[in-house]
Design a protein around this motif. Sequence first.
Motif, PDB file in Angstrom:
ATOM      1  N   GLY A  75      37.979 -74.617  -9.043  1.00  0.00           N
ATOM      2  CA  GLY A  75      36.698 -74.180  -9.551  1.00  0.00           C
ATOM      3  C   GLY A  75      35.590 -75.206  -9.509  1.00  0.00           C
ATOM      4  O   GLY A  75      34.416 -74.840  -9.334  1.00  0.00           O
ATOM      5  N   GLY A  76      35.881 -76.519  -9.641  1.00  0.00           N
ATOM      6  CA  GLY A  76      34.802 -77.480  -9.847  1.00  0.00           C
ATOM      7  C   GLY A  76      33.864 -77.656  -8.672  1.00  0.00           C
ATOM      8  O   GLY A  76      32.714 -78.052  -8.857  1.00  0.00           O
ATOM      9  N   LEU A 101      45.369 -79.092  -9.872  1.00  0.00           N
ATOM     10  CA  LEU A 101      46.293 -80.200 -10.144  1.00  0.00           C
ATOM     11  C   LEU A 101      46.386 -80.464 -11.638  1.00  0.00           C
ATOM     12  O   LEU A 101      47.460 -80.730 -12.164  1.00  0.00           O
ATOM     13  CB  LEU A 101      45.792 -81.460  -9.410  1.00  0.00           C
ATOM     14  N   TYR A 102      45.251 -80.338 -12.319  1.00  0.00           N
ATOM     15  CA  TYR A 102      45.199 -80.712 -13.744  1.00  0.00           C
ATOM     16  C   TYR A 102      45.504 -79.521 -14.626  1.00  0.00           C
ATOM     17  O   TYR A 102      45.124 -78.388 -14.329  1.00  0.00           O
ATOM     18  CB  TYR A 102      43.824 -81.301 -14.078  1.00  0.00           C
ATOM     19  N   ASP A 109      33.792 -81.015  -3.345  1.00  0.00           N
ATOM     20  CA  ASP A 109      34.390 -80.944  -4.685  1.00  0.00           C
ATOM     21  C   ASP A 109      33.503 -81.731  -5.646  1.00  0.00           C
ATOM     22  O   ASP A 109      32.654 -82.511  -5.210  1.00  0.00           O
ATOM     23  CB  ASP A 109      35.822 -81.498  -4.675  1.00  0.00           C
ATOM     24  N   GLU A 110      33.731 -81.534  -6.950  1.00  0.00           N
ATOM     25  CA  GLU A 110      32.851 -82.236  -7.895  1.00  0.00           C
ATOM     26  C   GLU A 110      33.349 -83.642  -8.190  1.00  0.00           C
ATOM     27  O   GLU A 110      32.551 -84.515  -8.503  1.00  0.00           O
ATOM     28  CB  GLU A 110      32.658 -81.405  -9.177  1.00  0.00           C
ATOM     29  N   ASP A 146      39.217 -88.029  -7.974  1.00  0.00           N
ATOM     30  CA  ASP A 146      39.846 -88.857  -9.009  1.00  0.00           C
ATOM     31  C   ASP A 146      41.031 -89.586  -8.383  1.00  0.00           C
ATOM     32  O   ASP A 146      40.888 -90.664  -7.803  1.00  0.00           O
ATOM     33  CB  ASP A 146      40.243 -87.938 -10.180  1.00  0.00           C
ATOM     34  N   SER A 147      42.230 -88.988  -8.420  1.00  0.00           N
ATOM     35  CA  SER A 147      43.388 -89.621  -7.761  1.00  0.00           C
ATOM     36  C   SER A 147      43.334 -89.442  -6.235  1.00  0.00           C
ATOM     37  O   SER A 147      44.049 -90.111  -5.506  1.00  0.00           O
ATOM     38  CB  SER A 147      44.695 -89.010  -8.276  1.00  0.00           C
ATOM     39  N   ARG A 148      42.506 -88.513  -5.775  1.00  0.00           N
ATOM     40  CA  ARG A 148      42.335 -88.117  -4.369  1.00  0.00           C
ATOM     41  C   ARG A 148      43.439 -87.162  -3.892  1.00  0.00           C
ATOM     42  O   ARG A 148      43.473 -86.774  -2.720  1.00  0.00           O
ATOM     43  CB  ARG A 148      42.216 -89.350  -3.457  1.00  0.00           C
ATOM     44  N   THR A 192      43.935 -84.022  -4.585  1.00  0.00           N
ATOM     45  CA  THR A 192      43.427 -82.690  -4.238  1.00  0.00           C
ATOM     46  C   THR A 192      42.737 -82.722  -2.878  1.00  0.00           C
ATOM     47  O   THR A 192      42.973 -81.859  -2.018  1.00  0.00           O
ATOM     48  CB  THR A 192      42.442 -82.201  -5.325  1.00  0.00           C
TER      49      THR A 192
HETATM   50  O1  LIG Z   1      41.290 -86.350  -7.263  1.00  0.00           O
HETATM   51  P1  LIG Z   1      42.249 -85.529  -8.069  1.00  0.00           P
HETATM   52  O2  LIG Z   1      43.040 -86.358  -9.050  1.00  0.00           O
HETATM   53  O3  LIG Z   1      43.106 -84.668  -7.222  1.00  0.00           O
HETATM   54  O4  LIG Z   1      41.374 -84.598  -9.020  1.00  0.00           O
HETATM   55  C1  LIG Z   1      40.269 -83.870  -8.573  1.00  0.00           C
HETATM   56  C2  LIG Z   1      40.466 -82.402  -8.777  1.00  0.00           C
HETATM   57  O5  LIG Z   1      40.744 -82.130 -10.155  1.00  0.00           O
HETATM   58  C3  LIG Z   1      39.940 -81.042 -10.585  1.00  0.00           C
HETATM   59  O6  LIG Z   1      40.556 -79.830 -10.310  1.00  0.00           O
HETATM   60  P2  LIG Z   1      41.531 -79.090 -11.337  1.00  0.00           P
HETATM   61  O7  LIG Z   1      42.957 -79.306 -10.953  1.00  0.00           O
HETATM   62  O8  LIG Z   1      41.155 -79.466 -12.739  1.00  0.00           O
HETATM   63  O9  LIG Z   1      41.193 -77.573 -11.040  1.00  0.00           O
HETATM   64  P3  LIG Z   1      39.843 -76.781 -11.389  1.00  0.00           P
HETATM   65  O10 LIG Z   1      38.747 -77.352 -10.507  1.00  0.00           O
HETATM   66  O11 LIG Z   1      40.153 -75.381 -11.046  1.00  0.00           O
HETATM   67  O12 LIG Z   1      39.572 -77.014 -12.842  1.00  0.00           O
HETATM   68  C4  LIG Z   1      38.690 -81.187  -9.765  1.00  0.00           C
HETATM   69  O13 LIG Z   1      37.985 -79.964  -9.672  1.00  0.00           O
HETATM   70  C5  LIG Z   1      39.190 -81.669  -8.434  1.00  0.00           C
HETATM   71  O14 LIG Z   1      39.471 -80.589  -7.556  1.00  0.00           O
END
Ligand SMILES: O=P(O)(O)OC[C@H]1O[C@H](OP(=O)(O)OP(=O)(O)O)[C@H](O)[C@@H]1O
Length: 206
Positions: free
Chosen positions: A42-43, A72-73, A113-114, A117-119, A121
């Motif tokens: 979604g972000g 992922l979260y 993506d918004e 973080d860990s990369r 995704t």
């Molecule tokens: O760099 P990473 O550690 O992989 O994190 C980044 C991802 O985490 C969040 O997604 P989330 O899993 O929260 O899903 P959402 O966007 O649907 O809330 C965000 O929207 C990114 O896609």
Amino acid sequence: MAADGKLHISYNQIHQLIEGSVRQFGLGDDGFSPDLIVAIGGGGFIPARILRSFLKAKHGRNVPIQAVGLTLYEELPGGAGEAAGAHVTKTQWLDFGSPTRVALLGRRILVVDEVDDSRKTLAYAVAELRSDVEAQERLAGMAPGASATEIGVFVVYNKDKPKAEPLPPPVMRRYFAAATTPDRWLAFPWDCTSDIAAHTALAEQP
Ligand SMILES: O=P(O)(O)OC[C@H]1O[C@H](OP(=O)(O)OP(=O)(O)O)[C@H](O)[C@@H]1O
Ligand SMILES: Nc1nc2[nH]cnc2c(=O)[nH]1
């Protein structure tokens, strides 16, 4: 800093960061000019839509946005925040079924993506896209890579931290982050379910 230790982000900050990075990185002209946006939901949805407006301002036409869903979260019980799950889950992907098949070959694809973080995704999304491109190349009787399809990445926020997964070097050459943040949890405005004005005030305090 907010009492919860989170870095609050406002809609205006996101909008202005995207506007600034289109100029700074030459997105839509000499930097990287996508003809397809893949928004990671979604972000990534709202940033992708804002980005499309600024690209349209350069070309007068809309770059199509395809939505994919990766997660992922996970929400921790008792409102204790969010934590990374074990792996990325694909909840939605590009449609390859006729007649709405997404043609990838020869395109300049920008994954949006918004937050990086860990990369994990982004690495997952790019790996899936590359394997889709290879599958379409095979179907077209082409050698791997012969279609010269280009993949880039745009994120609003990149966290300054060691990444769990790399992105391929050609993709890193087209990697654009509107802002770099310390490794703190970012509270995005669309996650706010209490008082958005108070959230915005926290985000915009000097
Ligand atoms: O760099 P990473 O550690 O992989 O994190 C980044 C991802 O985490 C969040 O997604 P989330 O899993 O929260 O899903 P959402 O966007 O649907 O809330 C965000 O929207 C990114 O896609
Ligand atoms: N809302 C939010 N989602 C994330 N996913 C990965 N990192 C973050 C973060 O800092 N904030």
